[in-house]
Design an enzyme around this catalytic site. Structure first.
Site, PDB file in Angstrom:
ATOM      1  CE1 TYR A   1      -4.174  -2.109  -6.928  1.00 32.60           C
ATOM      2  CE2 TYR A   1      -2.919  -0.659  -5.306  1.00 32.60           C
ATOM      3  CZ  TYR A   1      -3.476  -1.464  -6.900  1.00 32.60           C
ATOM      4  OH  TYR A   1      -3.757   0.082  -8.058  1.00 32.60           O
TER       5      TYR A   1
ATOM      6  CD1 TRP B   1       0.241   1.093  -9.279  1.00 27.04           C
ATOM      7  CD2 TRP B   1       1.304   1.608 -10.911  1.00 27.04           C
ATOM      8  NE1 TRP B   1      -0.206   1.938 -10.429  1.00 27.04           N
ATOM      9  CE2 TRP B   1      -0.129   2.193 -11.177  1.00 27.04           C
ATOM     10  CE3 TRP B   1       2.257   2.111 -12.200  1.00 27.04           C
ATOM     11  CZ2 TRP B   1      -0.516   3.074 -12.721  1.00 27.04           C
ATOM     12  CZ3 TRP B   1       1.797   2.700 -13.045  1.00 27.04           C
ATOM     13  CH2 TRP B   1       0.351   3.607 -12.898  1.00 27.04           C
TER      14      TRP B   1
HETATM   15  N1  LIG Z   1      -4.082   9.151   0.035  1.00 23.54           N
HETATM   16  C1  LIG Z   1      -4.317   8.434  -0.852  1.00 23.54           C
HETATM   17  N2  LIG Z   1      -3.672   7.385  -1.081  1.00 23.54           N
HETATM   18  C2  LIG Z   1      -3.486   6.776  -2.425  1.00 23.54           C
HETATM   19  C3  LIG Z   1      -4.118   7.286  -3.221  1.00 23.54           C
HETATM   20  C4  LIG Z   1      -4.457   8.513  -3.227  1.00 23.54           C
HETATM   21  O1  LIG Z   1      -5.015   9.287  -4.491  1.00 23.54           O
HETATM   22  N3  LIG Z   1      -4.306   9.201  -2.379  1.00 23.54           N
HETATM   23  N4  LIG Z   1      -3.661   6.279  -5.164  1.00 23.54           N
HETATM   24  C5  LIG Z   1      -3.403   5.615  -5.253  1.00 23.54           C
HETATM   25  C6  LIG Z   1      -3.284   4.184  -5.820  1.00 23.54           C
HETATM   26  S1  LIG Z   1      -4.134   5.346  -7.364  1.00 23.54           S
HETATM   27  C7  LIG Z   1      -2.634   3.434  -6.064  1.00 23.54           C
HETATM   28  S2  LIG Z   1      -2.262   2.942  -7.837  1.00 23.54           S
HETATM   29  C8  LIG Z   1      -1.644   3.326  -4.998  1.00 23.54           C
HETATM   30  C9  LIG Z   1      -0.201   3.425  -5.183  1.00 23.54           C
HETATM   31  O2  LIG Z   1       0.370   2.187  -4.644  1.00 23.54           O
HETATM   32  P1  LIG Z   1       1.893   1.641  -4.554  1.00 23.54           P
HETATM   33  O3  LIG Z   1       2.423   0.817  -5.998  1.00 23.54           O
HETATM   34  O4  LIG Z   1       1.963   0.107  -3.293  1.00 23.54           O
HETATM   35  O5  LIG Z   1       3.112   2.091  -4.725  1.00 23.54           O
HETATM   36  P2  LIG Z   1       4.397   2.252  -5.397  1.00 23.54           P
HETATM   37  O6  LIG Z   1       4.533   3.493  -4.682  1.00 23.54           O
HETATM   38  O7  LIG Z   1       4.633   2.311  -6.390  1.00 23.54           O
HETATM   39  O8  LIG Z   1       4.765   0.512  -4.145  1.00 23.54           O
HETATM   40  C10 LIG Z   1       5.167  -0.412  -5.361  1.00 23.54           C
HETATM   41  C11 LIG Z   1       6.850  -0.916  -4.538  1.00 23.54           C
HETATM   42  O9  LIG Z   1       6.994  -2.168  -5.344  1.00 23.54           O
HETATM   43  C12 LIG Z   1       8.531  -1.728  -5.093  1.00 23.54           C
HETATM   44  N5  LIG Z   1       9.102  -2.586  -6.568  1.00 23.54           N
HETATM   45  C13 LIG Z   1       9.438  -2.250  -7.531  1.00 23.54           C
HETATM   46  N6  LIG Z   1       9.699  -3.144  -8.739  1.00 23.54           N
HETATM   47  C14 LIG Z   1       9.734  -4.192  -8.364  1.00 23.54           C
HETATM   48  C15 LIG Z   1      10.477  -5.312  -8.085  1.00 23.54           C
HETATM   49  O10 LIG Z   1      10.610  -6.012  -9.127  1.00 23.54           O
HETATM   50  N7  LIG Z   1       9.893  -6.519  -7.154  1.00 23.54           N
HETATM   51  C16 LIG Z   1       9.890  -6.289  -5.944  1.00 23.54           C
HETATM   52  N8  LIG Z   1       9.750  -7.485  -5.153  1.00 23.54           N
HETATM   53  N9  LIG Z   1       9.666  -5.007  -5.180  1.00 23.54           N
HETATM   54  C17 LIG Z   1       9.556  -4.050  -6.201  1.00 23.54           C
HETATM   55  C18 LIG Z   1       8.310  -0.404  -4.656  1.00 23.54           C
HETATM   56  O11 LIG Z   1      10.153  -0.064  -4.294  1.00 23.54           O
HETATM   57  C19 LIG Z   1       7.305   0.489  -4.228  1.00 23.54           C
HETATM   58  O12 LIG Z   1       7.964  -0.172  -3.055  1.00 23.54           O
HETATM   59  O13 LIG Z   1      -1.934   4.298  -3.616  1.00 23.54           O
HETATM   60  C20 LIG Z   1      -2.872   4.695  -3.339  1.00 23.54           C
HETATM   61  N10 LIG Z   1      -3.499   5.457  -2.262  1.00 23.54           N
HETATM   62  N1  LIG Z   2       3.034  11.967 -11.485  1.00 26.54           N
HETATM   63  C1  LIG Z   2       2.716  10.907 -11.559  1.00 26.54           C
HETATM   64  N2  LIG Z   2       1.195  11.124 -12.022  1.00 26.54           N
HETATM   65  C2  LIG Z   2       0.867   9.778 -11.938  1.00 26.54           C
HETATM   66  C3  LIG Z   2       1.051   8.857 -10.727  1.00 26.54           C
HETATM   67  C4  LIG Z   2       2.182   9.140  -9.584  1.00 26.54           C
HETATM   68  O1  LIG Z   2       2.724   8.774  -8.327  1.00 26.54           O
HETATM   69  N3  LIG Z   2       2.916  10.369 -10.222  1.00 26.54           N
HETATM   70  N4  LIG Z   2       0.178   7.556 -10.367  1.00 26.54           N
HETATM   71  C5  LIG Z   2      -0.674   6.730 -11.475  1.00 26.54           C
HETATM   72  C6  LIG Z   2      -1.693   5.993 -11.154  1.00 26.54           C
HETATM   73  S1  LIG Z   2      -1.665   4.475 -10.528  1.00 26.54           S
HETATM   74  C7  LIG Z   2      -2.974   7.337 -10.981  1.00 26.54           C
HETATM   75  S2  LIG Z   2      -4.521   5.950 -10.675  1.00 26.54           S
HETATM   76  C8  LIG Z   2      -3.631   8.262 -11.610  1.00 26.54           C
HETATM   77  C9  LIG Z   2      -4.625   9.100 -10.789  1.00 26.54           C
HETATM   78  O2  LIG Z   2      -5.059   9.998 -12.064  1.00 26.54           O
HETATM   79  P1  LIG Z   2      -6.662  10.782 -10.641  1.00 26.54           P
HETATM   80  O3  LIG Z   2      -7.110   9.625  -9.350  1.00 26.54           O
HETATM   81  O4  LIG Z   2      -6.660  11.728 -11.625  1.00 26.54           O
HETATM   82  O5  LIG Z   2      -5.378  11.798 -10.506  1.00 26.54           O
HETATM   83  P2  LIG Z   2      -5.018  12.678  -9.027  1.00 26.54           P
HETATM   84  O6  LIG Z   2      -3.671  12.962  -9.080  1.00 26.54           O
HETATM   85  O7  LIG Z   2      -5.303  12.025  -7.740  1.00 26.54           O
HETATM   86  O8  LIG Z   2      -6.479  13.653  -8.917  1.00 26.54           O
HETATM   87  C10 LIG Z   2      -6.563  14.688  -9.995  1.00 26.54           C
HETATM   88  C11 LIG Z   2      -6.903  15.974  -8.958  1.00 26.54           C
HETATM   89  O9  LIG Z   2      -8.208  15.665  -9.056  1.00 26.54           O
HETATM   90  C12 LIG Z   2      -8.412  17.015  -8.396  1.00 26.54           C
HETATM   91  N5  LIG Z   2      -9.597  16.325  -7.319  1.00 26.54           N
HETATM   92  C13 LIG Z   2      -9.340  15.739  -5.989  1.00 26.54           C
HETATM   93  N6  LIG Z   2     -11.412  15.626  -6.104  1.00 26.54           N
HETATM   94  C14 LIG Z   2     -11.517  16.203  -7.064  1.00 26.54           C
HETATM   95  C15 LIG Z   2     -12.651  16.392  -6.623  1.00 26.54           C
HETATM   96  O10 LIG Z   2     -13.899  15.437  -5.590  1.00 26.54           O
HETATM   97  N7  LIG Z   2     -13.574  16.757  -7.822  1.00 26.54           N
HETATM   98  C16 LIG Z   2     -13.017  17.320  -8.723  1.00 26.54           C
HETATM   99  N8  LIG Z   2     -13.554  18.186  -9.662  1.00 26.54           N
HETATM  100  N9  LIG Z   2     -11.889  17.199  -8.680  1.00 26.54           N
HETATM  101  C17 LIG Z   2     -10.865  16.509  -7.731  1.00 26.54           C
HETATM  102  C18 LIG Z   2      -7.495  17.014  -7.901  1.00 26.54           C
HETATM  103  O11 LIG Z   2      -7.695  18.765  -7.533  1.00 26.54           O
HETATM  104  C19 LIG Z   2      -6.505  16.395  -8.545  1.00 26.54           C
HETATM  105  O12 LIG Z   2      -5.538  17.457  -8.741  1.00 26.54           O
HETATM  106  O13 LIG Z   2      -2.923   8.718 -12.051  1.00 26.54           O
HETATM  107  C20 LIG Z   2      -1.156   8.285 -12.202  1.00 26.54           C
HETATM  108  N10 LIG Z   2      -0.474   9.585 -12.626  1.00 26.54           N
HETATM  109 MO   LIG Z   3      -3.243   3.941  -9.015  1.00 29.18          MO
END
Ligand SMILES: Nc1nc2c(c(=O)[nH]1)N[C@H]1C(S)=C(S)[C@@H](COP(=O)(O)OP(=O)(O)OC[C@H]3O[C@@H](n4cnc5c(=O)[nH]c(N)nc54)[C@H](O)[C@@H]3O)O[C@H]1N2
Ligand SMILES: Nc1nc2c(c(=O)[nH]1)N[C@H]1C(S)=C(S)[C@@H](COP(=O)(O)OP(=O)(O)OC[C@H]3O[C@@H](n4cnc5c(=O)[nH]c(N)nc54)[C@H](O)[C@@H]3O)O[C@H]1N2
Ligand SMILES: [Mo]
Length: 764
Positions: free
Chosen positions: A110, A112
């Protein structure tokens, strides 16, 4: 001005042009058609040559001595040549496959990875394992895993993702836009696959132009102040109570759309009986919700009075469902929109994710994208992605997911490419124990991430600037050429080449299945051919690949822009039924009622860790949103990311009252802790936060010292439990912490420098 003759490349945070002089990047310029380019592009120079770039294949010393994983995460590595490294890894995969079968191989990966579709690491891992007989995969996602699993039974397929009612429709028709979780600008810096246009400003301007918008969130700044929207602070994990009370108040006023409930929903009577208190003796009134949400009852009643007779969009971010019982606020949002009779009307209804990523509400440009074709996984085995530690710690145990009982297979070998579980998973100290279980862990990475530091064999991989590819997103106007600009760093190779060489070592059939006779460049040509075919069938002129690359992009024609989610179903629910068991919106579901912790309709189910929990005491609710200056854990080391830190630690936002109560001021070093772990952060007192809530963004590189992270990764504090047995999604947002000032010196960060590497001869 950006010079359009400079080569173009693209990332999840945007397209850019980069000028290369003597093999290194001299300048990075924003894409000329991007109205709000991300400053994350500044990180590219650091990303190419960062000291944390992995230069050569390495093997963990303890693994060579067969330590059973004991020192994983604390060990020294030895450098090794490519042929030897590939031989070792292939022999190990072959051994596990022969001794235990393909169900002992985990290739979930899993993550990005990077924007290009051909060099998409996760696709390559899956294709590799499918070519060698299969593996255990991961399904659903961290973003909206709970929704993915349960929404199809409630509203049918396709209701989560980017197919939401268009901005044009909202602008023209919506009266009140209820933005649960707000629409944070920082989330709009990102769009999976690559972005030509960042459209946050036009989205927010479009919504607020004609529509009353309410940011319903613990954080006022979840909508940029300039848009002047109303703010209704709500305690985290309690939106479901607010939604239910709004619904109940509308019903009590006699303003429910009973005709819509009859024609388009199933089970409304049972839900309304629950709201009226007939199931548990508690009517779900404004007074009841006030005690849970922290919103004055009169404000809830006033909002409820404003809703009937108007066009309402009930919009919720993905963050709401990344919490314990995260399915419930989504279901309650659908029920509220149903009771108001809004679903399928222009500018009305419900939608998830307007505040979560760039391009939501965009027209569908159908920008064609093509990666390597997938091959079916012969084992058919997978886990919901967020059950990773359970998989490794509980082999043979059964669990519920999506209406079925499954068993965790016993994993002997883990292979990760393109993701960073030691960034993304919850309760990282538990994950560290889990990662010590398998016999072997192999990781392809570009940088010394925490995951690379927990591997036995690490293969250094290229970054997008070192290979040709094609990027874009279906709801972005530009198909993007990603041009190779520089030669690979040190010993780095493409993931594709690594998997092709491993497959060749596992057998001729494996190699033939994986490569289909093509090199990576051959696949880019093939993908361009597929894309060109699709575009030509739509009457769009397509240049030759080299010409496309030279220009850098191809612009899609502007499509119709009035998409309304579920409009066909609205118009005729008999002719256009939903793909749910009843064909209607299910406000009661027999299937869900069968789960032990569910009532069968939207319900207030205790999120366990929240401000109203018994024993919450003085603890604070920590939300861990997406980071503003990076994509997840990527670029954590860049100057642009570091500029947002203090003393190399992430800033934790805390409201003025909570800060004063703890004698904390901006700039103070903090220790954040609970019974799962601890980490450091630096206080930033922020008047946008409601009392009791703190924000610590994700992305800091985990640097464990016992259960304490020397760095600021919130996932040492979050709880590793599924949203419920329905979705088994990530529940990171349900998390209570204690915070104290840390006046002693901060420990130096080990993860700021590469893992120690010795030459191989010393160990053989
Ligand atoms: N506490 C908390 N935890 C969360 C979340 C949260 O809201 N709160 N959000 C969750 C969500 S929505 C997501 S999507 C995940 C994201 O979690 P990840 O998708 O695992 O996060 P990334 O740091 O984007 O990891 C991608 C890795 O791939 C590597 N990479 C980039 N390009 C390549 C390539 O071409 N080849 C290889 N082999 N590696 C590459 C990068 O260096 C990086 O280390 O985190 C989740 N975790
Ligand atoms: N800059 C940047 N943008 C990103 C990403 C990144 O790594 N960096 N990751 C991308 C990815 S993989 C994803 S999945 C999306 C995630 O998109 P989201 O899940 O929507 O993003 P978050 O930043 O986790 O949360 C947005 C806001 O929700 C509010 N929130 C949290 N919990 C609650 C709740 O229980 N109730 C209410 N009403 N509000 C709440 C918080 O104040 C927070 O600022 O973002 C994407 N966009
Ligand atoms: Mo995500």
């Amino acid at each position: 001005m950006t010079d359009a003759s400079i080569p173009l490349n693209a990332s999840h945070w945007g397209a850019f042009r980069a000028e290369v002089v003597d093999g290194s990047i001299a300048r990075v310029l924003p894409f000329e058609h991007d109205p709000r380019p991300s400053r994350m592009n500044e990180a590219w120079e650091d990303m190419l040559t960062a000291p944390l770039r992995i230069a050569q294949p390495v093997v963990r010393k303890g693994w060579l001595k067969r330590d059973g994983g004991a020192a994983r995460g604390d060990d020294t590595y030895v450098g090794i040549g490519w042929d030897d490294a590939l031989d070792l890894a292939a022999a190990e995969i072959a051994r596990v496959r022969a001794d235990y079968g393909n169900s002992a191989l985990f290739g979930g990966s899993y993550g990005w990875s990077s924007a290009g579709r051909v060099h998409h690491a996760r696709t390559l891992v899956r294709r590799f394992f499918a070519s060698i007989g299969g593996h255990v995969d991961q399904e659903t996602n961290y973003s909206y895993g709970a929704a993915m699993a349960f929404l199809p039974r409630i509203v049918g397929n396709g209701m989560i993702g980017s197919s939401v009612t268009s901005l044009a429709s909202i602008r023209a028709h919506c009266d009140i836009f209820l933005a649960f979780g707000g629409v944070p600008a920082k989330n709009w810096e990102i769009q999976s696959g690559g972005i030509g246009e960042h459209r946050y400003d036009s989205f927010m301007a479009g919504v607020t132009e004609t529509t009353r918008t309410i940011n319903i969130s613990p954080y006022r700044k979840d909508v940029e102040d300039q848009f002047g929207v109303e703010w209704m602070p709500v305690r985290p994990c309690t939106d479901v109570a607010l939604m239910m009370a709004l619904t109940q108040e509308v019903v009590a006023m006699g303003r429910a759309d009973l005709a819509f409930l009859t024609s388009h929903t199933a089970g409304a009577d049972r839900y309304l009986a629950y709201l009226a208190g007939e199931v548990d003796g508690t009517p779900k009134t404004a007074d009841w919700a006030s005690g849970i949400t922290g919103i004055p009852a009169e404000e809830i009643r006033a909002l409820a009075r404003d809703l009937p007779g108007k066009r309402i969009m009930v919009a919720a971010n993905w963050s709401l469902q990344r919490a314990r019982h995260g399915e419930q606020p989504y279901w309650a949002a659908i029920a509220l929109a149903s009771v108001l009779g809004q679903i399928g009307l222009p500018g009305g209804g419900f939608a998830f994710g307007y505040g979560s990523t760039n391009g939501m509400g965009n027209p569908n440009y159908r920008t064609p994208l093509q990666g390597l074709p997938s091959i079916r996984n012969p084992t058919g085995l997978s886990i919901p992605c967020a059950r990773l530690s359970d998989l490794l710690l509980k082999p043979g145990e059964s669990y519920r997911f999506n209406g079925a009982t499954r068993t965790y297979p016993e994993i002997k070998l883990v292979y990760w490419a393109g993701g960073n579980p030691f960034h993304h998973h919850q309760d990282l100290n538990r994950l560290r124990d889990a990662f010590r279980q398998p016999e072997t862990v192999i990781v392809n990475e570009q940088y010394w991430t925490a995951t690379a530091r927990h591997a036995d064999i690490v293969f250094p991989t290229t970054v997008t600037l070192e290979r040709d590819d094609i990027g874009g997103a279906s709801r972005d106007r530009f198909l993007l050429a990603m041009q190779k600009l520089v030669e690979p760093y040190a010993g780095a190779r493409d993931d594709y080449a690594i998997f092709a060489d491993l497959a060749a070592r596992l057998g001729p059939e494996e190699a033939a299945t994986f490569t289909d006779g093509r090199s990576a460049e051959g696949w880019v040509d093939w993908a361009w051919g597929e894309i060109a075919g699709q575009l030509q069938s739509r009457g769009i002129d397509v240049p030759a690949y080299r010409e496309f690359q030279a220009r850098g992009y191809l612009e899609m024609p502007e499509p119709e822009d009035d998409f309304v989610m579920m409009s066909a179903f609205r118009a005729d629910p008999v002719a256009n039924p939903l793909s749910t068991p009843s064909g209607k919106i299910e406000l009661y579901s027999d299937w869900i009622a069968e789960e032990p912790d569910q009532l069968g309709h939207p319900a207030w189910l205790d999120p366990e860790e929240w401000l109203g929990a018994a024993g919450a005491g003085e603890r604070l609710h920590m939300l861990s949103p997406q980071p503003a200056r990076k994509l997840h854990g990527q670029m954590d080391f860049s100057a642009y990311s570091l500029e947002g830190k203090v003393q190399n630690r992430e800033c934790l936002r805390i409201g003025p009252e909570d800060a004063a109560a703890r004698d904390i001021k901006t700039g103070d070093v903090l220790r954040v802790f609970n019974d799962r772990g601890a980490c450091f952060a630096v206080a930033e007192v922020d008047d946008g936060l409601m009392p009791g809530v703190v924000l610590l963004p994700t992305g800091a590189t985990y640097d464990p010292d016992g259960t304490c992270d020397r760095n600021s990764n919130p996932n040492v504090l979050t709880r590793d439990i599924g949203t419920s047995t329905l979705g088994q999604g990530c529940a990171a947002q349900s998390c209570l912490v204690d915070i104290e000032r840390h006046d002693a010196a901060l420990p130096p960060l080990k993860v700021a420098t590469p893992s120690p590497i010795e030459p191989l001869k010393e160990t053989r």
